[in-house]
Design a protein around this motif. Sequence first.
Motif, PDB file in Angstrom:
ATOM      1  N   THR A 231       1.101  -1.621  -0.131  1.00  0.00           N
ATOM      2  CA  THR A 231       0.141   0.060  -0.222  1.00  0.00           C
ATOM      3  C   THR A 231       0.847   1.300   0.113  1.00  0.00           C
ATOM      4  OG1 THR A 231      -1.363  -1.631   1.068  1.00  0.00           O
ATOM      5  CG2 THR A 231      -1.809   1.250   1.434  1.00  0.00           C
ATOM      6  N   TRP A 232       0.077   2.292  -0.787  1.00  0.00           N
ATOM      7  CA  TRP A 232       1.996   3.346  -1.157  1.00  0.00           C
ATOM      8  C   TRP A 232       0.962   4.480  -0.051  1.00  0.00           C
ATOM      9  CZ3 TRP A 232       6.044   1.148  -2.613  1.00  0.00           C
ATOM     10  CH2 TRP A 232       6.184   0.198  -3.468  1.00  0.00           C
ATOM     11  N   LEU A 233       1.576   5.613   0.600  1.00  0.00           N
ATOM     12  CA  LEU A 233       1.443   6.145   1.124  1.00  0.00           C
ATOM     13  C   LEU A 233       1.926   7.566   0.851  1.00  0.00           C
ATOM     14  CD1 LEU A 233       0.790   5.199   4.777  1.00  0.00           C
ATOM     15  CD2 LEU A 233       0.125   4.471   2.967  1.00  0.00           C
ATOM     16  N   ASP A 234       0.760   9.028   1.136  1.00  0.00           N
ATOM     17  CA  ASP A 234       2.044  10.645   0.697  1.00  0.00           C
ATOM     18  C   ASP A 234       1.765  10.946   2.207  1.00  0.00           C
ATOM     19  OD1 ASP A 234       2.903  10.572  -2.639  1.00  0.00           O
ATOM     20  OD2 ASP A 234       0.613  10.055  -2.524  1.00  0.00           O
ATOM     21  N   ALA A 235       1.687  10.193   2.739  1.00  0.00           N
ATOM     22  CA  ALA A 235       1.499  11.129   3.901  1.00  0.00           C
ATOM     23  C   ALA A 235       1.057   9.849   4.952  1.00  0.00           C
ATOM     24  CB  ALA A 235       0.702  11.625   4.339  1.00  0.00           C
ATOM     25  N   GLY A 236       1.498   9.557   6.653  1.00  0.00           N
ATOM     26  CA  GLY A 236       1.030   8.471   7.285  1.00  0.00           C
ATOM     27  C   GLY A 236       1.650   7.639   7.848  1.00  0.00           C
ATOM     28  N   GLU A 237       1.533   6.588   8.751  1.00  0.00           N
ATOM     29  CA  GLU A 237       2.406   5.580   9.472  1.00  0.00           C
ATOM     30  C   GLU A 237       2.568   4.643   8.846  1.00  0.00           C
ATOM     31  OE1 GLU A 237       1.600   5.421  14.042  1.00  0.00           O
ATOM     32  OE2 GLU A 237       2.311   3.661  13.591  1.00  0.00           O
ATOM     33  N   ALA A 238       3.945   4.228   8.573  1.00  0.00           N
ATOM     34  CA  ALA A 238       4.522   3.271   7.603  1.00  0.00           C
ATOM     35  C   ALA A 238       5.202   2.256   8.250  1.00  0.00           C
ATOM     36  CB  ALA A 238       4.375   4.308   5.973  1.00  0.00           C
ATOM     37  N   ASP A 239       5.480   1.570   7.379  1.00  0.00           N
ATOM     38  CA  ASP A 239       6.252  -0.339   7.351  1.00  0.00           C
ATOM     39  C   ASP A 239       7.488   0.778   6.910  1.00  0.00           C
ATOM     40  OD1 ASP A 239       4.315  -1.246   8.831  1.00  0.00           O
ATOM     41  OD2 ASP A 239       3.430  -1.298   7.155  1.00  0.00           O
ATOM     42  N   ALA A 240       7.574   0.970   6.156  1.00  0.00           N
ATOM     43  CA  ALA A 240       8.974   1.591   5.601  1.00  0.00           C
ATOM     44  C   ALA A 240       8.499   3.047   4.217  1.00  0.00           C
ATOM     45  CB  ALA A 240       9.351   0.531   4.490  1.00  0.00           C
TER      46      ALA A 240
ATOM     47  N   ILE B 284      14.435   2.549   6.011  1.00  0.00           N
ATOM     48  CA  ILE B 284      14.342   3.852   4.785  1.00  0.00           C
ATOM     49  C   ILE B 284      15.118   2.998   3.070  1.00  0.00           C
ATOM     50  CG2 ILE B 284      15.475   6.287   4.095  1.00  0.00           C
ATOM     51  CD1 ILE B 284      14.743   6.194   7.310  1.00  0.00           C
ATOM     52  N   GLN B 285      14.667   3.235   2.051  1.00  0.00           N
ATOM     53  CA  GLN B 285      14.965   2.821   1.153  1.00  0.00           C
ATOM     54  C   GLN B 285      15.014   4.740  -0.040  1.00  0.00           C
ATOM     55  OE1 GLN B 285      16.522  -0.166  -0.206  1.00  0.00           O
ATOM     56  NE2 GLN B 285      16.587   0.782  -2.226  1.00  0.00           N
ATOM     57  N   SER B 286      16.268   4.142  -0.138  1.00  0.00           N
ATOM     58  CA  SER B 286      17.020   5.665  -1.197  1.00  0.00           C
ATOM     59  C   SER B 286      16.058   5.359  -2.692  1.00  0.00           C
ATOM     60  CB  SER B 286      18.150   5.795  -1.302  1.00  0.00           C
ATOM     61  OG  SER B 286      18.230   7.044  -1.872  1.00  0.00           O
ATOM     62  N   LEU B 287      16.405   6.351  -3.652  1.00  0.00           N
ATOM     63  CA  LEU B 287      15.885   5.959  -5.223  1.00  0.00           C
ATOM     64  C   LEU B 287      17.322   6.207  -6.016  1.00  0.00           C
ATOM     65  CD1 LEU B 287      11.856   5.800  -5.968  1.00  0.00           C
ATOM     66  CD2 LEU B 287      13.571   4.340  -5.236  1.00  0.00           C
ATOM     67  N   TRP B 288      18.228   6.802  -4.282  1.00  0.00           N
ATOM     68  CA  TRP B 288      18.662   7.640  -5.310  1.00  0.00           C
ATOM     69  C   TRP B 288      20.076   7.235  -4.866  1.00  0.00           C
ATOM     70  CZ3 TRP B 288      20.094  13.730  -6.338  1.00  0.00           C
ATOM     71  CH2 TRP B 288      19.050  14.034  -7.104  1.00  0.00           C
ATOM     72  N   ALA B 289      21.768   7.191  -5.246  1.00  0.00           N
ATOM     73  CA  ALA B 289      22.638   6.167  -5.672  1.00  0.00           C
ATOM     74  C   ALA B 289      22.966   7.049  -3.906  1.00  0.00           C
ATOM     75  CB  ALA B 289      23.711   5.955  -6.545  1.00  0.00           C
ATOM     76  N   GLY B 290      23.043   8.203  -3.896  1.00  0.00           N
ATOM     77  CA  GLY B 290      23.756   9.773  -3.065  1.00  0.00           C
ATOM     78  C   GLY B 290      22.677   9.854  -1.627  1.00  0.00           C
ATOM     79  N   VAL B 291      22.902   9.095  -1.105  1.00  0.00           N
ATOM     80  CA  VAL B 291      22.352   9.456   0.260  1.00  0.00           C
ATOM     81  C   VAL B 291      22.842  10.658   1.599  1.00  0.00           C
ATOM     82  CG1 VAL B 291      21.333   7.154   0.204  1.00  0.00           C
ATOM     83  CG2 VAL B 291      23.469   8.040   1.736  1.00  0.00           C
ATOM     84  N   ASP B 292      23.721  11.761  -0.053  1.00  0.00           N
ATOM     85  CA  ASP B 292      24.015  12.739   1.300  1.00  0.00           C
ATOM     86  C   ASP B 292      23.349  13.989   1.653  1.00  0.00           C
ATOM     87  OD1 ASP B 292      24.483  13.210  -1.322  1.00  0.00           O
ATOM     88  OD2 ASP B 292      24.294  14.926  -0.743  1.00  0.00           O
ATOM     89  N   ARG B 293      21.783  14.239   1.107  1.00  0.00           N
ATOM     90  CA  ARG B 293      20.595  15.140   1.549  1.00  0.00           C
ATOM     91  C   ARG B 293      20.164  14.024   3.236  1.00  0.00           C
ATOM     92  NH1 ARG B 293      16.031  17.977  -2.144  1.00  0.00           N
ATOM     93  NH2 ARG B 293      16.222  19.322   0.390  1.00  0.00           N
ATOM     94  N   LEU B 294      20.079  12.752   2.842  1.00  0.00           N
ATOM     95  CA  LEU B 294      19.093  11.705   3.438  1.00  0.00           C
ATOM     96  C   LEU B 294      19.054  12.059   4.940  1.00  0.00           C
ATOM     97  CD1 LEU B 294      16.442  10.396   3.469  1.00  0.00           C
ATOM     98  CD2 LEU B 294      18.488   8.397   3.463  1.00  0.00           C
ATOM     99  N   LEU B 295      21.386  12.157   5.106  1.00  0.00           N
ATOM    100  CA  LEU B 295      21.846  11.261   6.389  1.00  0.00           C
ATOM    101  C   LEU B 295      21.439  13.044   6.810  1.00  0.00           C
ATOM    102  CD1 LEU B 295      24.521   8.817   5.531  1.00  0.00           C
ATOM    103  CD2 LEU B 295      22.573   9.066   6.659  1.00  0.00           C
TER     104      LEU B 295
END
Length: 293
Positions: free
Chosen positions: A25-34, A54-65
Amino acid sequence: MKVLLAGEIDAEWRRELAAAMPEATWLDAGEADAALVANPPPGALAGQPRLRLIQSLWAGVDRLLADPTLPAGVPIARMVDPAMSAAMAETALWATLSLHRGFFAYAQAQREAVWRVHAQRRADEVGVLVLGQGEMGRAAAERIAQQGYPVRGWRRSRRHDDTPLPALLADAAIVINLLPLTAETRGLLDAGFFARMAPGSAIVNLGRGAHLVEADLLDALDRGHLRHAVLDVFQTEPLPAVHAFWRHPSVTVLPHAAALTDARSASAGAAANLRAARDGRPLAHRVDRARGY
Ligand code: NAP
Ligand code: GLV
């Protein structure tokens, strides 16, 4: 499994993800499992107590971290996708061929209606150094080496026989940056770095804008120490219209397009990791938060 989507995830992505994982189930808001994220804005994952991945669709995760609200202790995985590696290898090869054969200079000469032929060297006379020997750096290095260029690589986990960076820089005609942005690599491409590069050599930045000190690069180009720069990533993106790079005769600008994630192939990898998180199996391509990549 409820999966929160955050960041730059368009309709094509949503279609491919739904096809790769129809049971989610794909959410844009609300509590999720991933959470599945693509360069999300800070705060996008705040208040998510149940996340297993937390699965990034980008290779670089600098902004996320860099997001102080990122939930602590949740595993993070980044995107590794053969289609993206292949695209990066194509960009690196195009830049290498264009710099080696003077094609950027010929394009500039055409704009000025100047007929001038430059000296031609063989590929085996043009040393290429690739900073970063991960998924992207290795793909680029292998593709360039296949065309006859002598290619060397630089990485963090050096072995006893590895050449130090200053010696590698002094020997290279073309330096390609494919490092992740971390506390150690931020600002690496600065005046001291450019001074160690061989006179007349060129820099290709395909990593992150914050790797490079823009004023130092402009100075090295304007003094003629460096011949050309190919830049895909910038301190500020989109690159402001007034920025000197846009019109500089020795700079080639790309709009952070060296290697886009391919929604078709990357969705399968993301779905495989989401299922692994759901079922408690080992995750692929985990990020080491402390190391920063
Ligand atoms: P990766 O597989 O994690 O590889 C990172 C490489 O950098 C590894 O070889 C690592 O060394 C090396 N490294 C890290 N810190 C270092 C340091 N302080 N000194 C020397 N080497 C260091 O990452 P990747 O998938 O190749 O991606 C690299 C980066 O490319 C991403 O983080 C992203 O910023 C950028 N990228 C840009 C685009 C674009 O379109 N412009 C697209 C995708 C990715 P070890 O091997 O010793 O660990
Ligand atoms: C793009 O820059 C990425 O990190 O995937």
